[in-house]
Design a protein around this motif. Sequence first.
Motif, PDB file in Angstrom:
ATOM      1  N   THR A 222       0.821  -1.210   0.000  1.00  0.00           N
ATOM      2  CA  THR A 222       0.000   0.000   0.000  1.00  0.00           C
ATOM      3  C   THR A 222       0.852   1.257   0.000  1.00  0.00           C
ATOM      4  O   THR A 222       0.516   2.244  -0.648  1.00  0.00           O
ATOM      5  N   PHE A 223       1.966   1.250   0.741  1.00  0.00           N
ATOM      6  CA  PHE A 223       2.818   2.438   0.728  1.00  0.00           C
ATOM      7  C   PHE A 223       4.025   2.295  -0.197  1.00  0.00           C
ATOM      8  O   PHE A 223       4.650   3.284  -0.562  1.00  0.00           O
ATOM      9  N   ILE A 224       4.344   1.084  -0.592  1.00  0.00           N
ATOM     10  CA  ILE A 224       5.481   0.883  -1.506  1.00  0.00           C
ATOM     11  C   ILE A 224       5.105   1.236  -2.942  1.00  0.00           C
ATOM     12  O   ILE A 224       5.830   1.960  -3.625  1.00  0.00           O
ATOM     13  N   ALA A 225       3.944   0.745  -3.404  1.00  0.00           N
ATOM     14  CA  ALA A 225       3.546   0.971  -4.801  1.00  0.00           C
ATOM     15  C   ALA A 225       3.461   2.456  -5.174  1.00  0.00           C
ATOM     16  O   ALA A 225       3.992   2.859  -6.224  1.00  0.00           O
ATOM     17  N   PRO A 226       2.806   3.327  -4.372  1.00  0.00           N
ATOM     18  CA  PRO A 226       2.728   4.727  -4.792  1.00  0.00           C
ATOM     19  C   PRO A 226       4.083   5.421  -4.871  1.00  0.00           C
ATOM     20  O   PRO A 226       4.285   6.296  -5.726  1.00  0.00           O
ATOM     21  N   LEU A 227       5.031   5.029  -4.008  1.00  0.00           N
ATOM     22  CA  LEU A 227       6.343   5.668  -4.057  1.00  0.00           C
ATOM     23  C   LEU A 227       7.157   5.176  -5.251  1.00  0.00           C
ATOM     24  O   LEU A 227       7.880   5.949  -5.880  1.00  0.00           O
ATOM     25  N   SER A 229       5.729   4.176  -8.014  1.00  0.00           N
ATOM     26  CA  SER A 229       5.033   4.812  -9.136  1.00  0.00           C
ATOM     27  C   SER A 229       5.423   6.282  -9.267  1.00  0.00           C
ATOM     28  O   SER A 229       5.573   6.800 -10.379  1.00  0.00           O
ATOM     29  N   HIS A 230       5.594   6.961  -8.127  1.00  0.00           N
ATOM     30  CA  HIS A 230       5.990   8.373  -8.209  1.00  0.00           C
ATOM     31  C   HIS A 230       7.399   8.511  -8.779  1.00  0.00           C
ATOM     32  O   HIS A 230       7.673   9.458  -9.530  1.00  0.00           O
ATOM     33  N   ALA A 231       8.281   7.594  -8.441  1.00  0.00           N
ATOM     34  CA  ALA A 231       9.632   7.634  -9.004  1.00  0.00           C
ATOM     35  C   ALA A 231       9.584   7.489 -10.523  1.00  0.00           C
ATOM     36  O   ALA A 231      10.345   8.142 -11.246  1.00  0.00           O
ATOM     37  N   VAL A 232       8.674   6.633 -11.019  1.00  0.00           N
ATOM     38  CA  VAL A 232       8.504   6.492 -12.473  1.00  0.00           C
ATOM     39  C   VAL A 232       7.953   7.795 -13.052  1.00  0.00           C
ATOM     40  O   VAL A 232       8.457   8.303 -14.069  1.00  0.00           O
ATOM     41  N   TYR A 233       6.920   8.328 -12.416  1.00  0.00           N
ATOM     42  CA  TYR A 233       6.311   9.576 -12.889  1.00  0.00           C
ATOM     43  C   TYR A 233       7.334  10.708 -12.903  1.00  0.00           C
ATOM     44  O   TYR A 233       7.426  11.475 -13.863  1.00  0.00           O
ATOM     45  N   GLU A 234       8.108  10.819 -11.862  1.00  0.00           N
ATOM     46  CA  GLU A 234       9.114  11.870 -11.741  1.00  0.00           C
ATOM     47  C   GLU A 234      10.139  11.783 -12.870  1.00  0.00           C
ATOM     48  O   GLU A 234      10.578  12.806 -13.415  1.00  0.00           O
ATOM     49  N   ALA A 242      -1.509  12.298 -22.619  1.00  0.00           N
ATOM     50  CA  ALA A 242      -2.709  12.734 -21.904  1.00  0.00           C
ATOM     51  C   ALA A 242      -3.549  11.523 -21.513  1.00  0.00           C
ATOM     52  O   ALA A 242      -3.774  10.621 -22.333  1.00  0.00           O
ATOM     53  N   GLY A 243      -4.004  11.492 -20.271  1.00  0.00           N
ATOM     54  CA  GLY A 243      -4.848  10.398 -19.800  1.00  0.00           C
ATOM     55  C   GLY A 243      -4.100   9.143 -19.418  1.00  0.00           C
ATOM     56  O   GLY A 243      -4.721   8.128 -19.099  1.00  0.00           O
ATOM     57  N   GLU A 244      -2.762   9.176 -19.443  1.00  0.00           N
ATOM     58  CA  GLU A 244      -1.974   8.003 -19.051  1.00  0.00           C
ATOM     59  C   GLU A 244      -1.593   8.093 -17.574  1.00  0.00           C
ATOM     60  O   GLU A 244      -1.341   9.177 -17.043  1.00  0.00           O
ATOM     61  N   TYR A 245      -1.552   6.938 -16.920  1.00  0.00           N
ATOM     62  CA  TYR A 245      -1.182   6.847 -15.513  1.00  0.00           C
ATOM     63  C   TYR A 245      -0.055   5.833 -15.366  1.00  0.00           C
ATOM     64  O   TYR A 245       0.074   4.906 -16.166  1.00  0.00           O
ATOM     65  N   VAL A 246       0.740   6.008 -14.312  1.00  0.00           N
ATOM     66  CA  VAL A 246       1.669   4.945 -13.932  1.00  0.00           C
ATOM     67  C   VAL A 246       0.838   3.884 -13.212  1.00  0.00           C
ATOM     68  O   VAL A 246       0.182   4.178 -12.211  1.00  0.00           O
ATOM     69  N   ARG A 277      -0.699  12.608  -6.768  1.00  0.00           N
ATOM     70  CA  ARG A 277       0.759  12.686  -6.774  1.00  0.00           C
ATOM     71  C   ARG A 277       1.306  13.430  -5.566  1.00  0.00           C
ATOM     72  O   ARG A 277       0.698  14.360  -5.055  1.00  0.00           O
ATOM     73  N   LEU A 278       2.519  12.981  -5.157  1.00  0.00           N
ATOM     74  CA  LEU A 278       3.235  13.661  -4.081  1.00  0.00           C
ATOM     75  C   LEU A 278       3.429  15.129  -4.451  1.00  0.00           C
ATOM     76  O   LEU A 278       3.770  15.466  -5.581  1.00  0.00           O
ATOM     77  N   GLY A 279       3.222  15.986  -3.478  1.00  0.00           N
ATOM     78  CA  GLY A 279       3.341  17.420  -3.725  1.00  0.00           C
ATOM     79  C   GLY A 279       2.023  18.067  -4.046  1.00  0.00           C
ATOM     80  O   GLY A 279       1.817  19.250  -3.766  1.00  0.00           O
ATOM     81  N   GLU A 280       1.116  17.312  -4.642  1.00  0.00           N
ATOM     82  CA  GLU A 280      -0.215  17.823  -4.948  1.00  0.00           C
ATOM     83  C   GLU A 280      -1.210  17.458  -3.855  1.00  0.00           C
ATOM     84  O   GLU A 280      -2.225  18.145  -3.676  1.00  0.00           O
ATOM     85  N   TYR A 281      -0.939  16.348  -3.154  1.00  0.00           N
ATOM     86  CA  TYR A 281      -1.807  15.878  -2.076  1.00  0.00           C
ATOM     87  C   TYR A 281      -0.934  15.468  -0.894  1.00  0.00           C
ATOM     88  O   TYR A 281       0.216  15.039  -1.077  1.00  0.00           O
ATOM     89  N   PRO A 282      -1.452  15.550   0.329  1.00  0.00           N
ATOM     90  CA  PRO A 282      -0.707  15.020   1.484  1.00  0.00           C
ATOM     91  C   PRO A 282      -0.470  13.519   1.305  1.00  0.00           C
ATOM     92  O   PRO A 282      -1.281  12.810   0.701  1.00  0.00           O
TER      93      PRO A 282
END
Length: 431
Positions: A222-227, A229-234, A242-246, A277-282
């Motif tokens: 639960t906490f590993i996947a979003p981090l 994914s954020h590294a990929v997004y970053e 447009a409309g694509e997600y990690v 995304r980190l930075g946009e939401y707590p």
Amino acid sequence: MSINGSRSGQEVPGGLSLYAGDAACGAVPRFVVSLTMHVRSGILEQAVNDVLPLFPHLCACPVRTEGGYVLRKDTGRVKVFRKEISRDGMTDVSGDMDGRLFRVSCEGKTIFFDIHVALLDERGMAAFAKSVVFRYIQLAGYPVSNDGNVRTLTDGEIHVSEEDPMEHIADIPASRPAWYMDAKAFLLRHDRPEGPDRITQIRVPLSRLRSHAKDHGSLPVTFIAPLVSHAVYEKYRQEMGAGEYVVASISVNLRQYFPTLSFRPFSTAVTLAYNRRLGEYPFNTILMSQKKLLEAQLKPDALAYNAGRRLDDMERLSSAAGLAAKERMAEEMASIEAARSTYMIRGAGNVGMPESMQRYVTEFYPIFTPVRQDFAVSMVVFRNEAVLTFAEKNGADGSFCRRVAELMNENDICAYVSDEFDMMPMKYELP
């Protein structure tokens, strides 16, 4: 859902599993176990052969026919390969798989279990590795006792391992998750030459979790996947359309939802889109959002629905006439499956073993090589640590994984990179 061979009285089910998912590419993941003592290959070979009756489907060997491959049982003695070759920091295997779909080898204090995904999923691999290591410690003369965490020779449930639990999924009520994010996955399109995978290991001591992540310690993904994914997004956000997600594809073992004594593959994959995304939401908001997306797919009826789609694919494969048609259809279906996610997380769960055995075991973790995606993450919880093993395709330098560790620490999750090396993955070529 399975094929039986027809050449002798020693056939076992499962021919179609050679075409399913990553198996179509000959993927051979690895489980690594390191001990406190040097491993003697002769004793290890005896341990493997002693344990095999508990996992009889591992004796399956592929046989080619005009209609496709079937699995025929070979109860002959299994060889253990004595050592690996290490050069320039890269680990490579020497020798072959002796006509089988798995191989056990050793070097120094470490045992390597290379097992085709058609035979065992990550939980089954962990169970087999534990049984072999327990038996090895016994035969080597060290005091060890079982507390029920290891499948041993006295269990008496030998036959159940050959049953295919997936065949019972069709009898379970199934429904599509009511709350489900069917997101378009961003795909990493890197044409990399064949070569060694870059292996980077990150450890997360669960006892040191703080802040919001502490509430998710029972389900670390639960906490590993979003981090991750954020590294990929970053790193790749400029390339995302447009409309694509990690999107993480998370392997879910079905045994805890639909109990079975079989160790044949019994898992399905759920997807987790990184939509906040980190930075946009707590960070806590992100964790709760991801948790709800995941929990919606972990209900029994939703898992049965998900696994049922895999069975439908197997039915389509079985209807294909001839080997060439099966291979072509398997390749198409695997490509469609890979396009649903950006990367894969495979978890072997929380590995328990008797304290008398654990004192001899220093390392215990899986490595799943990336097949159609740029990287794969393997996870196991051992000694109250989440051990994350990243396998990146040839050419990676490990900087991505180090950024994942940084993101964890920035968000009150104690994590550190514990190992890095190159490994030439084993790939099984059907005869």
